[in-house]
Design an enzyme around this catalytic site. Structure first.
Site, short mmCIF file in Angstrom:
data_model
loop_
_atom_site.label_atom_id
_atom_site.label_comp_id
_atom_site.label_asym_id
_atom_site.label_seq_id
_atom_site.Cartn_x
_atom_site.Cartn_y
_atom_site.Cartn_z
N ASN A 170 2.19 -16.15 -17.32
CA ASN A 170 3.19 -16.75 -16.45
C ASN A 170 3.80 -17.91 -17.23
O ASN A 170 3.12 -18.90 -17.48
CB ASN A 170 2.54 -17.30 -15.17
CG ASN A 170 1.76 -16.23 -14.43
OD1 ASN A 170 2.22 -15.12 -14.27
ND2 ASN A 170 0.55 -16.57 -13.97
N HIS B 20 -2.18 -20.27 -21.75
CA HIS B 20 -3.25 -19.32 -21.44
C HIS B 20 -2.66 -18.00 -20.99
O HIS B 20 -1.72 -17.96 -20.21
CB HIS B 20 -4.16 -19.88 -20.32
CG HIS B 20 -3.43 -20.14 -19.05
ND1 HIS B 20 -2.64 -21.25 -18.86
CD2 HIS B 20 -3.35 -19.42 -17.90
CE1 HIS B 20 -2.11 -21.21 -17.65
NE2 HIS B 20 -2.51 -20.11 -17.05
P1 B4P Z 1 -2.86 -18.85 -7.05
O1 B4P Z 1 -3.18 -19.51 -5.79
O2 B4P Z 1 -1.48 -18.28 -7.30
O3 B4P Z 1 -3.28 -19.88 -8.20
P2 B4P Z 1 -2.64 -20.43 -9.53
O4 B4P Z 1 -3.57 -21.47 -10.05
O5 B4P Z 1 -1.20 -20.78 -9.37
O6 B4P Z 1 -2.81 -19.18 -10.50
P3 B4P Z 1 -1.76 -18.53 -11.43
O7 B4P Z 1 -2.45 -17.43 -12.16
O8 B4P Z 1 -0.56 -18.14 -10.64
O9 B4P Z 1 -1.36 -19.75 -12.39
P4 B4P Z 1 -1.52 -19.96 -13.96
O10 B4P Z 1 -0.81 -18.92 -14.75
O11 B4P Z 1 -1.16 -21.37 -14.34
O12 B4P Z 1 -3.90 -17.66 -7.32
C1 B4P Z 1 -5.30 -17.86 -7.24
C2 B4P Z 1 -5.98 -16.95 -8.23
O13 B4P Z 1 -5.76 -15.58 -7.89
C3 B4P Z 1 -5.46 -17.09 -9.63
O14 B4P Z 1 -6.53 -16.91 -10.49
C4 B4P Z 1 -4.47 -15.94 -9.78
O15 B4P Z 1 -4.27 -15.55 -11.11
C5 B4P Z 1 -5.17 -14.87 -8.97
N1 B4P Z 1 -4.29 -13.89 -8.35
C6 B4P Z 1 -3.07 -14.12 -7.81
N2 B4P Z 1 -2.60 -12.99 -7.24
C7 B4P Z 1 -3.56 -12.05 -7.42
C8 B4P Z 1 -3.69 -10.70 -7.04
N3 B4P Z 1 -2.74 -10.10 -6.32
N4 B4P Z 1 -4.80 -10.02 -7.38
C9 B4P Z 1 -5.77 -10.63 -8.08
N5 B4P Z 1 -5.74 -11.92 -8.46
C10 B4P Z 1 -4.64 -12.61 -8.13
O16 B4P Z 1 -3.03 -19.77 -14.21
C11 B4P Z 1 -3.96 -20.80 -14.17
C12 B4P Z 1 -5.32 -20.15 -14.09
O17 B4P Z 1 -6.34 -21.09 -14.37
C13 B4P Z 1 -5.58 -19.60 -12.72
O18 B4P Z 1 -6.20 -18.34 -12.87
C14 B4P Z 1 -6.54 -20.62 -12.13
O19 B4P Z 1 -7.34 -20.05 -11.13
C15 B4P Z 1 -7.33 -21.03 -13.36
N6 B4P Z 1 -7.98 -22.35 -13.32
C16 B4P Z 1 -7.53 -23.49 -12.74
N7 B4P Z 1 -8.41 -24.50 -12.97
C17 B4P Z 1 -9.43 -23.98 -13.72
C18 B4P Z 1 -10.64 -24.52 -14.29
N8 B4P Z 1 -10.99 -25.78 -14.10
N9 B4P Z 1 -11.41 -23.69 -15.02
C19 B4P Z 1 -11.09 -22.38 -15.21
N10 B4P Z 1 -9.97 -21.82 -14.67
C20 B4P Z 1 -9.14 -22.61 -13.95
#
Ligand code: B4P
Length: 318
Positions: free
Chosen positions: A142, A155
């Site tokens: 993303n 990432h």
């Molecule tokens: P969202 O509520 O959308 O959360 P987000 O943090 O905005 O995740 P996104 O993946 O969009 O953002 P980014 O590229 O910056 O979703 C919650 C979780 O569900 C996310 O893992 C997402 O990927 C996953 N998801 C969404 N739709 C889905 C679907 N239809 N089916 C399955 N899974 C789905 O990514 C940042 C990443 O870093 C995220 O994965 C986040 O969870 C992770 N992260 C944040 N803090 C962290 C930490 N301290 N250590 C390790 N990982 C961490």
């Protein structure tokens, strides 16, 4: 070299992190549906607990980078490819088991383009896991503020696709050999789908895939997306480029993005939404879209750009 045992390393780490509360598995109620108009298959996952999770703006406020010094309990490999470039971590907030993050060791911004080594290590990881875990995996990236991303440290993410799930990109590429777009040949786009998406079939023989091929595929798709951002510069001069990148062993896909959240319905998407995996945090939205799947095609368009299938590029295109 990525270790052949990477799949079992992920599974072991995930099991112990979950048992010891180092990660928060997000329970969902899932439903598989099909939109007969677009032909898209969807898995809709309803998860009210995510309403409490901070949105991007809040997540950035404290200025901490969770990937700089990741928790050891979530670190699967400190040096995934033995080249000092990438670490492999567990996602702390997964909806699907064994959801991993491929993170750059040095800080690079999530807005930067993917480099040939980044593309190649992602592809190799996919190939290794598809072979050893008997499941299909998808890598996604993303990029940009409207892409659904919440962390700025570069990432890529990787998860297993639900069993028997067929993303629309599979049907689009079925039976088509790998090619690179040129002046005469555009990337594939399904004209029944509302939003712009650029897809290329990957070569059948994974041994023929190298950094150059990955880079040529990615750049040729990114070029098409840049045309949208160029068209918007008068209307929105400060608009930052946002897109989703998706990769499976079968195809590579890029989706230009205009917004994270739709306005007509309280729903937002990251890359996986554009393969048909949709996360919903509100019950009324879950009800509406499961009753009327064609609504999803509308909101995916609202957060993307209109499909350009059949449009020939002009001299003003990138
Ligand atoms: P969202 O509520 O959308 O959360 P987000 O943090 O905005 O995740 P996104 O993946 O969009 O953002 P980014 O590229 O910056 O979703 C919650 C979780 O569900 C996310 O893992 C997402 O990927 C996953 N998801 C969404 N739709 C889905 C679907 N239809 N089916 C399955 N899974 C789905 O990514 C940042 C990443 O870093 C995220 O994965 C986040 O969870 C992770 N992260 C944040 N803090 C962290 C930490 N301290 N250590 C390790 N990982 C961490």
């Amino acid at each position: 070299m990525i270790p052949e045992t990477v799949g079992s390393l992920i599974a072991q780490k995930y099991k112990s992190a979950k048992e010891n509360d180092h990660l928060h598995f997000i329970e969902t109620e899932s439903k598989a549906i099909k939109d007969n108009d677009s032909g898209m298959n969807f898995v809709i996952s309803y998860t009210p607990s995510l309403l409490k999770k901070p949105e991007r703006a809040d997540a950035q406020k404290d200025g901490t980078d969770p990937f700089e010094k990741p928790e050891p309990e979530l670190t699967i490999l400190e040096d995934l490819n033995e080249d000092g470039q990438f670490k492999l971590l567990l996602n702390k907030f997964p909806v699907i088991a064994n959801h991993t993050l491929l993170v750059t060791k040095e800080f690079k911004h999530q807005n930067t383009a993917l480099t040939p080594p980044e593309l190649m290590v992602a592809y190799k990881l996919l190939c290794t896991l598809d072979k050893t875990e008997s499941k299909r995996h998808m890598v996604f990236y993303n990029s940009g503020p409207q892409s659904g991303s919440s962390q700025d440290h570069k990432h890529l993410q990787m998860l297993a696709l639900p069993e028997d799930f067929v993303p629309f990109q599979d049907n689009l590429c079925a039976g088509k050999p790998h090619f690179l777009p040129d002046f005469k040949t555009e990337p594939l786009q399904d004209d029944k789908v509302s939003f712009a998406h650029y897809v290329l079939p990957m070569p059948e023989d994974s041994d023929s895939v190298d950094e150059d091929l990955m880079a040529m595929c990615y750049i040729s798709l990114l070029q098409r997306a840049l045309t949208f951002f160029q068209d918007w510069t008068n209307e929105k001069p400060n608009m930052e480029k946002s897109y989703n990148f998706l990769l499976t062993k079968k195809w590579i896909c890029l989706i230009p993005r205009s917004r994270t959240q739709a306005e007509s319905l309280e729903i937002g998407f990251n890359a996986v939404g554009y393969a048909g995996l949709v996360l919903v945090k509100k019950e009324d939205v879950f009800q509406k879209i499961t009753e009327k799947p064609e609504l999803i095609n509308d909101v995916l368009l609202e957060c993307g750009f209109p499909n350009t299938a059949g449009t020939k590029p002009t001299e003003y295109h990138y």
